[in-house]
Design a protein around this motif. Structure first.
Motif, PDB file in Angstrom:
ATOM      1  N   ASP A 159       0.821  -1.213   0.000  1.00 42.52           N
ATOM      2  CA  ASP A 159       0.000   0.000   0.000  1.00 42.52           C
ATOM      3  C   ASP A 159       0.855   1.262   0.000  1.00 42.52           C
ATOM      4  O   ASP A 159       0.326   2.365   0.085  1.00 42.52           O
ATOM      5  CB  ASP A 159      -0.926   0.017   1.219  1.00 42.52           C
ATOM      6  N   GLY A 160       2.192   1.070  -0.087  1.00 36.11           N
ATOM      7  CA  GLY A 160       3.069   2.232  -0.116  1.00 36.11           C
ATOM      8  C   GLY A 160       3.647   2.604   1.225  1.00 36.11           C
ATOM      9  O   GLY A 160       4.304   3.649   1.366  1.00 36.11           O
TER      10      GLY A 160
ATOM     11  N   SER B 155       6.116   2.450   4.566  1.00 34.98           N
ATOM     12  CA  SER B 155       7.568   2.358   4.710  1.00 34.98           C
ATOM     13  C   SER B 155       7.924   1.615   5.983  1.00 34.98           C
ATOM     14  O   SER B 155       7.073   1.382   6.847  1.00 34.98           O
ATOM     15  CB  SER B 155       8.185   3.754   4.716  1.00 34.98           C
TER      16      SER B 155
ATOM     17  N   LYS C 119      11.096   2.049   1.247  1.00 35.65           N
ATOM     18  CA  LYS C 119       9.844   1.622   0.615  1.00 35.65           C
ATOM     19  C   LYS C 119      10.194   0.636  -0.487  1.00 35.65           C
ATOM     20  O   LYS C 119      11.360   0.515  -0.874  1.00 35.65           O
ATOM     21  CB  LYS C 119       9.097   2.825   0.032  1.00 35.65           C
TER      22      LYS C 119
END
Length: 253
Positions: free
Chosen positions: A100-101, A103, A113
């Motif tokens: 989902d992006g 980190s 990421k």
């Protein structure tokens, strides 16, 4: 009237279970009528008065989550099942966070990421199997209100369902409530009243003895799992489907 019917049904069931218990000749038979769940049934009429229809506090959907746990359980050595299943769900949660992006902090204490190569791989290989295995993808619960195709799952006679025509020249065709009867569906007319509006139910009557449609020409909108007869009319509880006005608007012209 409905609560009285429930109380009679509970009493009848317990009497039948007790009769079986005292006449059963199976050695080591555990008494059904003395089980806690049977006793809890005696409280159901009172619960209905306090909390409303049992659909408000059913545990069916929660119980169905067990099938997702079972999927993971099949891939463990059964030595520490709680820990292994917890790790599996945690890994899936971490994978969802990354994809989902989100980190994370690396061993070098740097925030990172996923890179372009990972994104390209997922773009080319992402499917339902990958989604469910690696990410624990969301899957709908299969319950009594599913919208399976009629041909794939037969409907019993006397089942009440909201139907729509599979094919219709009328672009403004509305759903209708029907009762399944020998591969045909009898049509029912929805009535409105202030008392029904306040108590979130519908009254219905048969349109006519001749109004019916072949079952294979219809598709399911949703199944109605509670109906009872009162003054030659059917009472459909709408608590499971949302507000009274939403359901009535479904059938308005």
């Amino acid at each position: 009237m409905y609560i009285d019917e429930v109380e009679k049904a509970v009493t009848s069931l317990i009497q039948e279970l007790h009769h079986y218990d005292i006449t059963c000749e199976i050695e080591g038979h555990n008494l059904y009528s003395s089980k806690p769940k049977v006793h809890l049934l005696t409280h159901l009429p009172n619960d209905l008065q306090i909390f409303g229809t049992a659909l408000h506090y059913e545990t069916e959907k929660g119980e169905q989550f067990n099938k997702h746990i079972h999927e993971h359980l099949m891939h463990t050595n059964r030595l520490n099942t709680s820990r292994d299943i917890c790790f599996k769900f945690a890994k899936q949660s971490a994978m969802r966070h990354i994809i989902d992006g989100g980190s994370w902090v690396s061993k070098d204490k740097m925030r990172e990421k996923y890179g372009n190569s990972t994104a390209e791989f997922l773009k080319e290989n992402f499917n339902d199997n990958v989604k469910n295995t690696l990410f624990g993808g969301s899957r709908d619960f299969a319950d009594n209100n599913n919208t399976d195709d009629i041909t794939a799952k037969a409907l019993c006679d006397n089942t009440f369902v909201v139907f729509m025509l599979k094919e219709s020249r009328d672009q403004h065709a509305h759903p209708f409530i029907g009762k399944v009867s020998s591969l045909r569906v009898e049509h029912y007319r929805v009535e409105s009243s202030l008392h029904a509006q306040v108590n979130n139910y519908l009254l219905m009557q048969r349109v006519s003895n001749d109004a019916s449609t072949p079952l294979d020409q219809l598709k399911i909108v949703c199944k109605l799992d509670m109906h009872t007869e009162f003054n030659n009319k059917l009472v459909i509880n709408l608590s499971k489907f949302g507000s009274y006005w939403f359901f009535v608007s479904l059938f308005s012209n």
